[in-house]
Design an enzyme around this catalytic site. Structure first.
Site, short mmCIF file in Angstrom:
data_model
loop_
_atom_site.label_atom_id
_atom_site.label_comp_id
_atom_site.label_asym_id
_atom_site.label_seq_id
_atom_site.Cartn_x
_atom_site.Cartn_y
_atom_site.Cartn_z
CD GLU A 43 -3.20 0.60 2.13
OE1 GLU A 43 -4.29 0.16 1.75
OE2 GLU A 43 -2.92 0.83 3.32
CG HIS A 64 7.73 -29.08 1.58
ND1 HIS A 64 8.42 -30.23 1.21
CD2 HIS A 64 8.28 -28.68 2.76
CE1 HIS A 64 9.32 -30.51 2.15
NE2 HIS A 64 9.26 -29.58 3.09
CE LYS A 124 -11.28 3.04 2.13
NZ LYS A 124 -10.60 3.86 3.16
#
Length: 416
Positions: A266, A292, A408
């Site tokens: 961010e 793995h 937003k």
């Protein structure tokens, strides 16, 4: 308590380091972000102490501490608590996070929470974060918190001064604590956002601040040059090496990885002052588990990743020991018999690191020699400083998030 080592072939010229350090010093003095000053202030620790003292009877009886907040309001706190939860000072209070609007998660998180045995801390800088405000409404309704002053005492608000959330808390006579408006959420864990809950949980918050202050002071005294070299190397090669892996060799770093991902992503993924898209993609892995899964991609996939190895000194955890046991048909595994699991884990890290170095992959190491409040404070401040340095080199505003705001606005439009 924390050792940093770069395994880079070429370090940045001294002039480049001096220039970057001067730029960060100017940024600190400009008050563009207040996080630089948090480790040297006692405001948050004093507020925590005062709150605990005035609510001692209630806090002594709580079994659940419920944090209502998302992103920077929760990730740093969760990271520090998970790294330090082994300490004997940690009180036996269950820490619950209400972070997002997943209905299944909300119901499960509150399943065992009773108002009389809980403290709810609502954390939001703006006070209008939709996830946090929606969850606040839910707990107000579910627990009838506004019914009387006794119920209201189970709620604490942490927010910016004069935010809508503070104004609401003042109107309802609910206790609130302010944080500085120039401290962004993802840089706020050393403010009241993290310090108050951590103090309630029993941690030595002054030691956390002391660890952060130590590395920050040494950085500006030109004694932590590795941060400058690392930032310059990352910024110089970001187009060829756009991904940064934090490979943490202990599951206790899982939430620290998540905090790093938000801080890095961010802060640095921006359109810079020249109109160019820049950034470094953060990847958090846990060793040896992800040896793995993701390791194959790093070793033989595109060489577009750098790797930081974060580990604990195996001497800190001498037990348990792998039994000296001989099993038929499994003789090839006997070479680890009699050693500690911590030693095995650390040797797995070393073998992985040597493999990556052999492949020409950019590698550096962070070793925590003793996991305590002070060393965790050092880790937090280290990554904050490194993020600021790379942001300055990218010529971006490290402390805003305009891309997040686009979503937003669209969300609000969907409900019209």
């Amino acid at each position: 308590m924390v050792k940093f080592s770069l395994h880079f072939e070429n370090l940045a010229p001294q002039a480049a380091c001096d220039s970057l350090l001067n730029a960060i010093a100017r940024e600190r003095e400009s008050q563009k972000s207040g996080y630089y000053h948090l480790p040297f202030e006692d405001k948050a620790s004093k507020e925590a102490s005062a709150y605990i003292s005035s609510h001692k009877d209630k806090l002594d009886s709580i079994t659940h501490l419920v944090i209502v907040g998302i992103g920077g309001s929760s990730l740093g706190l969760k990271a520090i608590d998970s790294m330090l939860s082994h300490l004997p000072c940690r009180k036996s209070i269950k820490l619950v996070f209400l972070e997002h609007t997943d209905p299944i998660c909300v119901a499960q998180s509150l399943q065992d929470v009773q108002l009389e045995r809980a403290l709810f801390i609502v954390i939001s800088k703006s006070g209008t974060t939709i996830e946090t405000s929606s969850l606040l409404k839910f707990i107000l309704h579910k627990y009838e918190i506004l019914k009387n002053p006794h119920n209201k005492a189970h709620l604490l608000i942490i927010t910016d001064a004069q935010s809508p959330l503070e104004q609401w808390a003042r109107t309802e006579s609910i206790h609130y604590i302010n944080i500085a408006s120039n401290v962004g959420g993802r840089f706020s864990v050393l403010s009241a956002v993290g310090i108050v809950p951590l103090a309630i949980l029993g941690f030595d918050v002054e030691a956390i601040l002391r660890g952060a202050a130590g590395i920050m002071r040494r950085f500006f005294e030109q004694k932590e040059a590795h941060i400058l070299h690392k930032a310059i190397t990352y910024a110089k090669h970001y187009e060829q090496i756009p991904m940064n892996v934090l490979f943490s060799y202990s599951s206790i770093f899982t939430h620290f990885n998540a905090w790093y991902v938000q801080l890095w992503g961010e802060s640095l993924g921006k359109i810079n002052a020249q109109g160019k898209r820049v950034g470094l993609s953060p990847i958090g892995l846990i060793g040896s588990i992800d040896q793995h899964s993701f390791l194959q991609l790093i070793v033989q996939g595109m060489q577009d990743k750098s790797v930081t190895f974060l580990s604990l000194n195996p001497a800190c955890n001498p037990k348990p020991i792998i039994p000296d046991m001989q099993l038929a048909f499994l003789e090839t595994t006997n070479f680890v018999n009699g050693i500690s699991f911590a030693t095995l884990l650390d040797n797995q890290r070393i073998a992985t690191m040597q493999t990556l170095e052999h492949e020409g992959i950019l590698v550096d190491c962070i070793e925590v020699e003793r996991l305590c409040e002070e060393s965790v404070g050092t880790l937090i401040a280290y990554y904050e400083l490194l993020t600021s340095c790379v942001g300055a080199l990218f010529d971006v505003n490290t402390y805003d998030q305009p891309g997040v705001e686009f979503g937003k606005k669209r969300l609000r439009g969907l409900f019209k």
